[in-house]
Design a protein around this motif. Structure first.
Motif, PDB file in Angstrom:
ATOM      1  N   ARG A  23      -5.712   0.343   5.848  1.00 36.64           N
ATOM      2  CA  ARG A  23      -4.279   0.235   5.609  1.00 36.64           C
ATOM      3  C   ARG A  23      -3.923  -0.888   4.637  1.00 36.64           C
ATOM      4  NH1 ARG A  23       0.347   2.218   8.126  1.00 36.64           N
ATOM      5  NH2 ARG A  23       2.206   0.916   7.854  1.00 36.64           N
ATOM      6  N   GLY A  24      -4.699  -1.966   4.653  1.00 39.47           N
ATOM      7  CA  GLY A  24      -4.412  -3.071   3.751  1.00 39.47           C
ATOM      8  C   GLY A  24      -4.482  -2.683   2.288  1.00 39.47           C
ATOM      9  N   ASP A  25      -5.252  -1.628   1.971  1.00 39.76           N
ATOM     10  CA  ASP A  25      -5.331  -1.150   0.591  1.00 39.76           C
ATOM     11  C   ASP A  25      -4.136  -0.270   0.225  1.00 39.76           C
ATOM     12  OD1 ASP A  25      -7.787  -2.415   0.245  1.00 39.76           O
ATOM     13  OD2 ASP A  25      -8.894  -0.679   1.005  1.00 39.76           O
ATOM     14  N   LEU A  26      -3.364   0.146   1.222  1.00 40.54           N
ATOM     15  CA  LEU A  26      -2.261   1.076   0.984  1.00 40.54           C
ATOM     16  C   LEU A  26      -0.892   0.403   0.992  1.00 40.54           C
ATOM     17  CD1 LEU A  26      -3.392   4.025   3.299  1.00 40.54           C
ATOM     18  CD2 LEU A  26      -3.812   3.759   0.845  1.00 40.54           C
ATOM     19  N   VAL A  27      -0.771  -0.706   1.712  1.00 41.92           N
ATOM     20  CA  VAL A  27       0.514  -1.400   1.836  1.00 41.92           C
ATOM     21  C   VAL A  27       0.323  -2.835   1.357  1.00 41.92           C
ATOM     22  CG1 VAL A  27       2.353  -2.122   3.388  1.00 41.92           C
ATOM     23  CG2 VAL A  27       1.165   0.044   3.794  1.00 41.92           C
ATOM     24  N   THR A  48      -1.818  -9.244  -1.276  1.00 44.29           N
ATOM     25  CA  THR A  48      -2.516  -8.277  -2.110  1.00 44.29           C
ATOM     26  C   THR A  48      -1.508  -7.574  -3.003  1.00 44.29           C
ATOM     27  OG1 THR A  48      -4.195  -7.929  -0.414  1.00 44.29           O
ATOM     28  CG2 THR A  48      -4.024  -6.256  -2.130  1.00 44.29           C
ATOM     29  N   THR A  49      -1.811  -7.526  -4.276  1.00 48.00           N
ATOM     30  CA  THR A  49      -0.952  -6.866  -5.254  1.00 48.00           C
ATOM     31  C   THR A  49      -1.811  -5.905  -6.066  1.00 48.00           C
ATOM     32  OG1 THR A  49      -1.322  -8.437  -7.057  1.00 48.00           O
ATOM     33  CG2 THR A  49       0.353  -9.022  -5.422  1.00 48.00           C
ATOM     34  N   GLY A  50      -1.183  -5.255  -7.040  1.00 51.03           N
ATOM     35  CA  GLY A  50      -1.945  -4.382  -7.925  1.00 51.03           C
ATOM     36  C   GLY A  50      -3.004  -5.133  -8.698  1.00 51.03           C
ATOM     37  N   ALA A  51      -2.826  -6.444  -8.848  1.00 46.71           N
ATOM     38  CA  ALA A  51      -3.797  -7.271  -9.566  1.00 46.71           C
ATOM     39  C   ALA A  51      -4.844  -7.869  -8.635  1.00 46.71           C
ATOM     40  CB  ALA A  51      -3.067  -8.385 -10.314  1.00 46.71           C
ATOM     41  N   GLY A  52      -4.812  -7.499  -7.363  1.00 44.20           N
ATOM     42  CA  GLY A  52      -5.775  -8.030  -6.411  1.00 44.20           C
ATOM     43  C   GLY A  52      -5.154  -9.054  -5.483  1.00 44.20           C
ATOM     44  N   ARG A  53      -6.004  -9.881  -4.898  1.00 45.81           N
ATOM     45  CA  ARG A  53      -5.560 -10.890  -3.937  1.00 45.81           C
ATOM     46  C   ARG A  53      -5.022 -12.103  -4.692  1.00 45.81           C
ATOM     47  NH1 ARG A  53      -9.196 -14.670  -0.446  1.00 45.81           N
ATOM     48  NH2 ARG A  53      -7.965 -15.075   1.429  1.00 45.81           N
ATOM     49  N   ARG A  54      -3.812 -12.526  -4.316  1.00 42.59           N
ATOM     50  CA  ARG A  54      -3.163 -13.646  -4.968  1.00 42.59           C
ATOM     51  C   ARG A  54      -2.800 -14.710  -3.954  1.00 42.59           C
ATOM     52  NH1 ARG A  54      -5.359 -12.449  -9.186  1.00 42.59           N
ATOM     53  NH2 ARG A  54      -4.287 -12.070 -11.155  1.00 42.59           N
ATOM     54  N   PHE A  55      -2.933 -15.991  -4.377  1.00 43.35           N
ATOM     55  CA  PHE A  55      -2.544 -17.128  -3.557  1.00 43.35           C
ATOM     56  C   PHE A  55      -1.171 -17.598  -4.034  1.00 43.35           C
ATOM     57  CE2 PHE A  55      -7.042 -16.829  -3.185  1.00 43.35           C
ATOM     58  CZ  PHE A  55      -7.369 -17.321  -1.927  1.00 43.35           C
ATOM     59  N   VAL A  56      -0.271 -17.776  -3.070  1.00 41.80           N
ATOM     60  CA  VAL A  56       1.118 -18.103  -3.384  1.00 41.80           C
ATOM     61  C   VAL A  56       1.485 -19.406  -2.685  1.00 41.80           C
ATOM     62  CG1 VAL A  56       3.518 -17.330  -3.235  1.00 41.80           C
ATOM     63  CG2 VAL A  56       1.684 -15.659  -3.614  1.00 41.80           C
ATOM     64  N   LEU A  57       2.234 -20.254  -3.385  1.00 46.62           N
ATOM     65  CA  LEU A  57       2.722 -21.519  -2.838  1.00 46.62           C
ATOM     66  C   LEU A  57       4.242 -21.444  -2.745  1.00 46.62           C
ATOM     67  CD1 LEU A  57       1.977 -24.427  -1.959  1.00 46.62           C
ATOM     68  CD2 LEU A  57       2.266 -25.103  -4.351  1.00 46.62           C
ATOM     69  N   LEU A 471       0.608   4.127   0.011  1.00 46.68           N
ATOM     70  CA  LEU A 471       0.719   4.796   1.304  1.00 46.68           C
ATOM     71  C   LEU A 471       1.363   6.171   1.139  1.00 46.68           C
ATOM     72  CD1 LEU A 471       0.474   4.586   4.428  1.00 46.68           C
ATOM     73  CD2 LEU A 471       2.744   3.533   4.424  1.00 46.68           C
ATOM     74  N   LEU A 472       2.438   6.242   0.391  1.00 46.29           N
ATOM     75  CA  LEU A 472       3.116   7.512   0.172  1.00 46.29           C
ATOM     76  C   LEU A 472       2.223   8.506  -0.556  1.00 46.29           C
ATOM     77  CD1 LEU A 472       6.624   6.134  -0.843  1.00 46.29           C
ATOM     78  CD2 LEU A 472       6.027   7.253   1.320  1.00 46.29           C
ATOM     79  N   ALA A 473       1.356   7.994  -1.420  1.00 51.00           N
ATOM     80  CA  ALA A 473       0.483   8.876  -2.199  1.00 51.00           C
ATOM     81  C   ALA A 473      -0.527   9.616  -1.332  1.00 51.00           C
ATOM     82  CB  ALA A 473      -0.243   8.069  -3.268  1.00 51.00           C
ATOM     83  N   THR A 474      -0.775   9.135  -0.113  1.00 52.05           N
ATOM     84  CA  THR A 474      -1.706   9.824   0.784  1.00 52.05           C
ATOM     85  C   THR A 474      -1.091  11.063   1.415  1.00 52.05           C
ATOM     86  OG1 THR A 474      -1.033   8.613   2.779  1.00 52.05           O
ATOM     87  CG2 THR A 474      -2.727   7.599   1.386  1.00 52.05           C
ATOM     88  N   GLY A 475       0.223  11.244   1.267  1.00 54.29           N
ATOM     89  CA  GLY A 475       0.928  12.311   1.966  1.00 54.29           C
ATOM     90  C   GLY A 475       1.662  11.822   3.195  1.00 54.29           C
ATOM     91  N   TRP A 476       1.537  10.524   3.487  1.00 51.95           N
ATOM     92  CA  TRP A 476       2.225   9.923   4.634  1.00 51.95           C
ATOM     93  C   TRP A 476       3.726   9.963   4.415  1.00 51.95           C
ATOM     94  CZ3 TRP A 476       5.629   5.833   4.992  1.00 51.95           C
ATOM     95  CH2 TRP A 476       5.801   5.229   6.233  1.00 51.95           C
TER      96      TRP A 476
END
Length: 752
Positions: A23-27, A48-57, A471-476
């Motif tokens: 699920r983490g890859d979908l949302v 997690t974004t389209g660019a991968g895992r990001r660290f935010v401050l 997530l929506l792209a799976t048909g959910w």
């Protein structure tokens, strides 16, 4: 076998995408887990974004949210410094610390680095090994405590020196031991058990712990048919009290001065049937460290005390007592809602007027602070200077009484107000310094928007808006929230219904019910994230099923009478008669629901409810998959069974109800389940065989209660069984679900 009699593999592929571990890859951007810095004034988190895992401050005071650093430059610098390739989209960093113009962190290999944020030059940093899960660290970071041979030991973070804090611990009379530990699961993670149950004093000078006495508690046994070393079968022995046993585990609270080693035991013991009161929040330090407070129940749970322990003398005094005709609880679920103020007044949760509300004891006058046909769910913060309490409440939104709102009220009972004025569900995390809170606002069909709010409700900075495009792209598609009448024709019950992927209203579809009976937890979340239980059901619509879930009478989250429906009445399995009533009402306006093809499945309590539904309503539920069910509470944990079942445990025994089961039933259990022992399923199977009834069974010898590491096999067996027996199709030929890594996020949620 023709293609017309076999389900297309694309359905299993879509379902596999929706499994919890994927699920983490979908949302993306749906959760913020803050790591506090500067005493909570700021925090960092990962997303997690389209660019991968990001660290935010995030800096709420400044109203800013920005990248914690330049990910590409840091990856390049770390690659140069370490000689190991670092991927900017998946930096393996943890334990971040921010200094003037620098960030330091630990990498996946355990090394620590410091990086200058102007030049991005990374250099190795000297640091002691992290304390880790098994070694609770002191608030000042100077010490950590750990268990060794039934005793507590102290380790200095500065030089690594170790010394014993206790010396008289022994087997079954150990310090800091929780009576129950999911040892099989923890061993899979390379851990010997749970960490010591301790609470550091605010000034880091003393430890609160307990000495756990299990010397007279029943022993139970498991056999590991193939231990990790591949040798002969191994006997696993546990101390495991059953309901009605004369002897339960008990604990004696102890305060230890880490400088002198002086230990001050409480002058009395308290029952500790299942978990440590320290780990569950039932024992805690006063904020100024002058006292320890703890909650204690009678064994029948009809009396609850708040007591004070003097850490200098061990003297125990009673501050508040409440007695009732049924369970008296400090919360319907979750951590206790009791707080002792610096004035000595006690903020106390009670359901004495039929709803969960707050009361104030010990001031100029004792009074009820909140009232109405709604329930307090969590105390967030008490501003003692302003004499105001901030809390989460449910039942204030007519559309959905499970949605949570953030509210405030004065301690004199005046000034009640909702801080969050919308009709969304609010999941809240309070800052370490209490200056603000992180708010995740969503509904079952509206993805979360996460922001930082002040106690006036104003948004200081928006953090994330969840992206569910994958997530929506799976048909959910989002579930529909519904309200129905319970079997009594009067009480409203609430649930969700998922339509199958590729839904066509001109067709009819088999229906799957996915229950969890509580009485300590809800099956359905009011938030967008369906939770650990819900994630098991979300793949099923991809296979061509309608899926429903609801919280019937006897589950928590509403008024006391609603919850008390299951009191000494566990055999109703969280109101399965309410499930049947709701199914019929739903199908009355949704002709695409085929009530001649209804199945049911669930895990643990849901496994119990699955079998009970098939026994009590065999004309409704034709197919079931019961996983790790506690089918006979006469042989389950005393601490759980006595709270939520009994005293006539025969009534709730599925073994005794086996003669009423008529449908197709698959029983699944872990052969190494040290929580709900596998004999629960074996007893039921034995009774079904004695009755000359067919039973299908899948025992996984090395699996524990959550089937960690075996999820792919359990899911496939479940799907295959439902597809064959309700869709009338064969599963895709030779389809295998890809095994996934252990879901550490799920485990973190389980262990808090």
């Amino acid at each position: 076998m023709t293609e017309n009699t076999r389900l297309d593999a694309s359905a299993y592929r879509a379902a596999e995408q929706l499994m919890r571990n994927n699920r983490g890859d979908l949302v993306h951007g749906a959760k913020v887990r803050p790591h506090w810095i500067d005493g909570g004034a700021r925090f960092w988190y990962t997303v997690t974004t389209g660019a991968g895992r990001r660290f935010v401050l995030a800096d709420p005071e400044a109203g800013t949210r920005e990248p914690a650093f330049d990910h590409e430059r840091l990856a390049a610098a770390l690659t140069r410094a370490s000689g190991q390739e670092a991927d900017a989209s998946a930096l393996p960093l943890s334990a971040l610390e921010f200094g003037p113009g620098t960030v330091s962190f630990r990498t996946g290999d355990g090394l620590r680095w410091t990086c200058a944020l102007d030049t991005y030059a990374c250099t190795p940093a000297e640091a002691a090994p992290p304390a880790g899960f098994m070694e609770p660290a002191s608030p000042d970071g100077r010490h950590a405590v750990f268990l060794r041979e039934h005793n507590l030991w102290l380790r200095s973070a500065g030089d690594g020196r170790e010394r014993a804090l206790t010396a008289d611990g022994e087997a079954d009379l150990a310090y800091g031991l929780s009576p129950f530990s999911p040892t099989v699961l923890l061993n899979k993670l390379g851990l010997p058990g749970l960490p010591p149950a301790v609470a550091w004093s605010p000034d880091s000078t003393r430890l609160l712990t307990h000495r756990t006495d299990q010397r007279r508690v029943r022993r139970t046994h498991l056999v590991r048919p193939m231990p990790e070393d591949g040798g002969e079968p191994a006997l696993v022995t546990q101390r495991f009290a059953f309901p009605g046993d004369e002897h339960l585990p008990e604990g004696r609270l102890v305060v230890i001065d880490i400088a002198t080693g002086r230990a001050v035991p409480a002058e009395s013991t308290l029952p500790m049937p299942l978990m440590s009161p320290i780990s569950t929040g039932h024992a805690w330090w006063a904020e100024d460290g002058t006292a320890v407070y703890f909650l204690q129940n009678t064994r029948d749970l009809r009396t609850l005390w708040l007591k004070r322990l003097d850490p200098a003398t061990g003297e125990v005094t009673t501050l508040v007592t409440e007695t009732g005709p049924t369970r008296v609880e400090p919360a319907q679920f979750g951590r206790p809602m009791v707080k002792v103020l610096s004035s000595g007044e006690v903020l106390w949760y009670s359901q004495r007027d039929g709803w969960g509300h707050l009361y104030l004891y010990g001031g100029p006058s004792e009074r009820q602070i909140t009232s109405g046909e709604w329930a307090v769910r969590e105390i967030l913060h008490v501003d003692e200077a302003e004499r105001v309490v901030y809390f989460v409440a449910a039942g204030l939104i007519a559309e959905d009484p499970y949605r949570r709102s953030v509210c405030r009220a004065a301690l004199d009972g005046s000034g009640f107000a909702r801080i969050t004025g919308d009709d969304l569900d609010h999941d809240v995390t309070v800052a370490a310094g209490k200056e603000y809170f992180i708010d995740s606002a969503s509904t079952t069909n509206l993805p979360p928007v996460i922001s930082v709010r002040g106690w006036d409700g104003a948004v200081r900075v928006e953090l994330e808006r969840a992206d569910i495009s994958r997530l929506l792209a799976t048909g959910w598609s989002a579930p529909e929230r519904f309200r129905a009448k319970a079997a009594d024709g009067v009480t409203d019950v609430y649930g969700i219904v998922y339509k199958p992927h590729g839904f066509d209203p001109r067709r009819t579809y088999p229906v799957i019910d996915h229950p969890y009976p509580g009485p300590h937890a809800n099956r359905v979340s009011a938030a967008f994230d369906s939770g650990i239980l819900g994630h098991e059901a979300e793949p099923i619509p991809a296979l061509g099923f309608v899926v429903i879930a609801l919280d019937g009478r006897g589950t928590p989250g509403r008024d006391k009478a609603f919850h008390d429906y299951s009191y000494q009445n566990y055999q109703v399995a969280g109101g399965m008669e309410d499930h049947v009533a709701a199914l019929r009402q739903l199908a009355g306006t949704r002709p695409w629901m085929d009530l001649d093809r209804v199945g049911i499945f669930g895990l643990s309590g849901g496994g119990f409810a699955t079998v009970r539904a098939m026994a009590d309503f065999p004309d409704v539920y034709k197919v079931g998959v019961a996983e790790a069910g506690n089918h006979d509470n006469r042989f389950y944990h005393a601490g759980w069974g006595e709270a939520y079942d009994g005293p006539d445990y025969v009534r709730s025994s599925n073994v005794e109800a086996a003669d009423r089961i008529r449908g197709k039933l698959l029983l699944i259990h872990g052969g190494s389940d040290d929580n709900v022992h596998p004999h629960h399923t074996l007893r039921l199977a034995e009774r079904l065989i004695a009755l000359d009834k067919d039973v299908d069974m899948f025992i996984i010898p090395g699996a524990e209660h959550a089937f960690v590491g075996y999820e792919h096999q359990v899911s496939r067996r479940r799907w295959d069984y439902l597809v064959r027996n309700l869709l009338g199709l064969e599963p895709p030929e030779d389809y295998r679900i890809t095994p996934t890594a252990i879901d550490l996020e799920m485990l973190a949620e389980l262990f808090g």
